[in-house]
Design an enzyme around this catalytic site. Sequence first.
Site, PDB file in Angstrom:
ATOM      1  N   ASN A  45       0.799  -1.416  -0.177  1.00 25.08           N
ATOM      2  CA  ASN A  45      -0.321   0.238   0.331  1.00 25.08           C
ATOM      3  C   ASN A  45       0.987   1.415  -0.209  1.00 25.08           C
ATOM      4  O   ASN A  45       1.348   1.109   1.049  1.00 25.08           O
ATOM      5  CB  ASN A  45      -0.576  -0.260   1.309  1.00 25.08           C
ATOM      6  CG  ASN A  45      -1.695   1.267   0.948  1.00 25.08           C
ATOM      7  OD1 ASN A  45      -1.574   2.152   0.435  1.00 25.08           O
ATOM      8  ND2 ASN A  45      -2.056   1.280   2.672  1.00 25.08           N
TER       9      ASN A  45
ATOM     10  N   LYS B  27      -0.011   4.195  -0.210  1.00 23.66           N
ATOM     11  CA  LYS B  27      -0.275   5.298   0.156  1.00 23.66           C
ATOM     12  C   LYS B  27      -0.166   6.811  -1.002  1.00 23.66           C
ATOM     13  O   LYS B  27      -0.169   6.901  -1.686  1.00 23.66           O
ATOM     14  CB  LYS B  27       0.013   5.718   1.582  1.00 23.66           C
ATOM     15  CG  LYS B  27      -0.327   4.260   2.610  1.00 23.66           C
ATOM     16  CD  LYS B  27      -0.274   4.670   4.036  1.00 23.66           C
ATOM     17  CE  LYS B  27      -0.381   3.371   4.378  1.00 23.66           C
ATOM     18  NZ  LYS B  27      -0.326   3.772   5.846  1.00 23.66           N
TER      19      LYS B  27
ATOM     20  N   HIS C 118      -9.381   0.669   5.089  1.00 18.03           N
ATOM     21  CA  HIS C 118      -8.404   0.823   5.594  1.00 18.03           C
ATOM     22  C   HIS C 118      -8.908   1.828   6.682  1.00 18.03           C
ATOM     23  O   HIS C 118      -9.590   2.880   6.377  1.00 18.03           O
ATOM     24  CB  HIS C 118      -7.144   1.763   4.773  1.00 18.03           C
ATOM     25  CG  HIS C 118      -5.840   1.539   5.196  1.00 18.03           C
ATOM     26  ND1 HIS C 118      -5.630   2.648   5.943  1.00 18.03           N
ATOM     27  CD2 HIS C 118      -4.673   1.059   4.684  1.00 18.03           C
ATOM     28  CE1 HIS C 118      -4.626   2.197   6.483  1.00 18.03           C
ATOM     29  NE2 HIS C 118      -3.710   1.842   6.249  1.00 18.03           N
TER      30      HIS C 118
ATOM     31  N   GLU D 119      -6.778   4.606   7.894  1.00 24.21           N
ATOM     32  CA  GLU D 119      -6.877   6.067   7.606  1.00 24.21           C
ATOM     33  C   GLU D 119      -8.235   6.265   6.738  1.00 24.21           C
ATOM     34  O   GLU D 119      -8.210   8.153   7.129  1.00 24.21           O
ATOM     35  CB  GLU D 119      -5.736   5.992   6.382  1.00 24.21           C
ATOM     36  CG  GLU D 119      -4.234   6.344   7.436  1.00 24.21           C
ATOM     37  CD  GLU D 119      -3.134   5.703   7.035  1.00 24.21           C
ATOM     38  OE1 GLU D 119      -3.125   5.259   5.814  1.00 24.21           O
ATOM     39  OE2 GLU D 119      -2.195   4.799   7.475  1.00 24.21           O
TER      40      GLU D 119
ATOM     41  N   GLU E  27      -5.125  -5.073  10.953  1.00 23.55           N
ATOM     42  CA  GLU E  27      -4.429  -4.538  10.523  1.00 23.55           C
ATOM     43  C   GLU E  27      -4.898  -3.055  12.359  1.00 23.55           C
ATOM     44  O   GLU E  27      -5.653  -2.288  11.871  1.00 23.55           O
ATOM     45  CB  GLU E  27      -4.167  -3.586   8.876  1.00 23.55           C
ATOM     46  CG  GLU E  27      -4.318  -3.841   8.384  1.00 23.55           C
ATOM     47  CD  GLU E  27      -3.210  -2.595   7.408  1.00 23.55           C
ATOM     48  OE1 GLU E  27      -2.589  -3.287   7.044  1.00 23.55           O
ATOM     49  OE2 GLU E  27      -4.420  -1.721   6.635  1.00 23.55           O
TER      50      GLU E  27
ATOM     51  N   GLY F 204       2.641   2.134  10.641  1.00 25.02           N
ATOM     52  CA  GLY F 204       3.157   3.524  10.419  1.00 25.02           C
ATOM     53  C   GLY F 204       4.186   3.420  11.522  1.00 25.02           C
ATOM     54  O   GLY F 204       4.728   4.684  12.047  1.00 25.02           O
TER      55      GLY F 204
ATOM     56  N   SER G  40       2.821  -2.355  10.184  1.00 27.09           N
ATOM     57  CA  SER G  40       4.955  -2.252  10.633  1.00 27.09           C
ATOM     58  C   SER G  40       5.614  -3.669   9.941  1.00 27.09           C
ATOM     59  O   SER G  40       6.037  -3.790  10.997  1.00 27.09           O
ATOM     60  CB  SER G  40       4.836  -1.546  11.996  1.00 27.09           C
ATOM     61  OG  SER G  40       4.802  -0.442  12.400  1.00 27.09           O
TER      62      SER G  40
END
Length: 257
Positions: free
Chosen positions: A15, A17, A105, A107, A175, A181, A219
């Site tokens: 991904n 992003k 996701h 985010e 996730e 991250g 991560s």
Amino acid sequence: MIADKNPIQPLIAGNWKMHGRRADGAALAAELVRQARRSGRAELRCELVICPPATLLTALADIVADSPVRLGAQDCHHLPSGAHTGDISAAMLADAGCRYVIVGHSERRTQHGESDDRVRAKAEAAHAAGLIAIVCLGETEAQRAGGEALAVVERQFRASLPVATAAANTVVAYEPVWAIGTGKVPTTAEIAAVHAQLRTLARERVASGERLRLLYGGSVKPGNAAEILALANVNGALVGGASLDAGDFWAIARSCP
Ligand code: PGA
């Protein structure tokens, strides 16, 4: 125990992003294609997917064409067409050469207020366009600290997956929000516990749920990939930061058992 003659092929998805311009995106994709073409099945045991920004999809579709590397998008609109300025439909992504699309996701859920219902509608749109939906779910740090991780994941699984979910049209990515991250990773026991629960839910609710691919994301790096990918019911990884480096992403792909 009799070995499974037809094991699930793991999936490693990158991904990207909001990273990547034409030149570096093309170079990264070309390097992965080169590695994948060079390696035999003994080395590349997984399916490899890159999910670049939408601006790069058509250019990268040409680069990965006829290679083992597949193309995915990072999001889609839940409707097939219409007056939705700035949005992209699943059919447009399929037309651009995608086989996969990430939906839900964290985010998107947090920064764009996407609910489970909206995520499910997006997965349905992906299916209608012939795409495989990578549906993301996972608990926040506060939810984990409060002992709610399994309950949150179960609720999201039930609410975010369409009725027509099957192993052939959907991948689920666990996730944990606090691991994305941050360099923080759950213990292998914590990952295994969530994935065992996801497998139970998949068997209950999903056609061919035994074969539904369950990814871990958050991560994942070359240094921890082998340990995570070896866990029962972990059928691959969704990789953010480390997917922007061809060497790291390739090392993770090679860590598949
Ligand atoms: P990360 O991101 O690997 O950088 O933690 C994972 C993701 O957001 O899918």
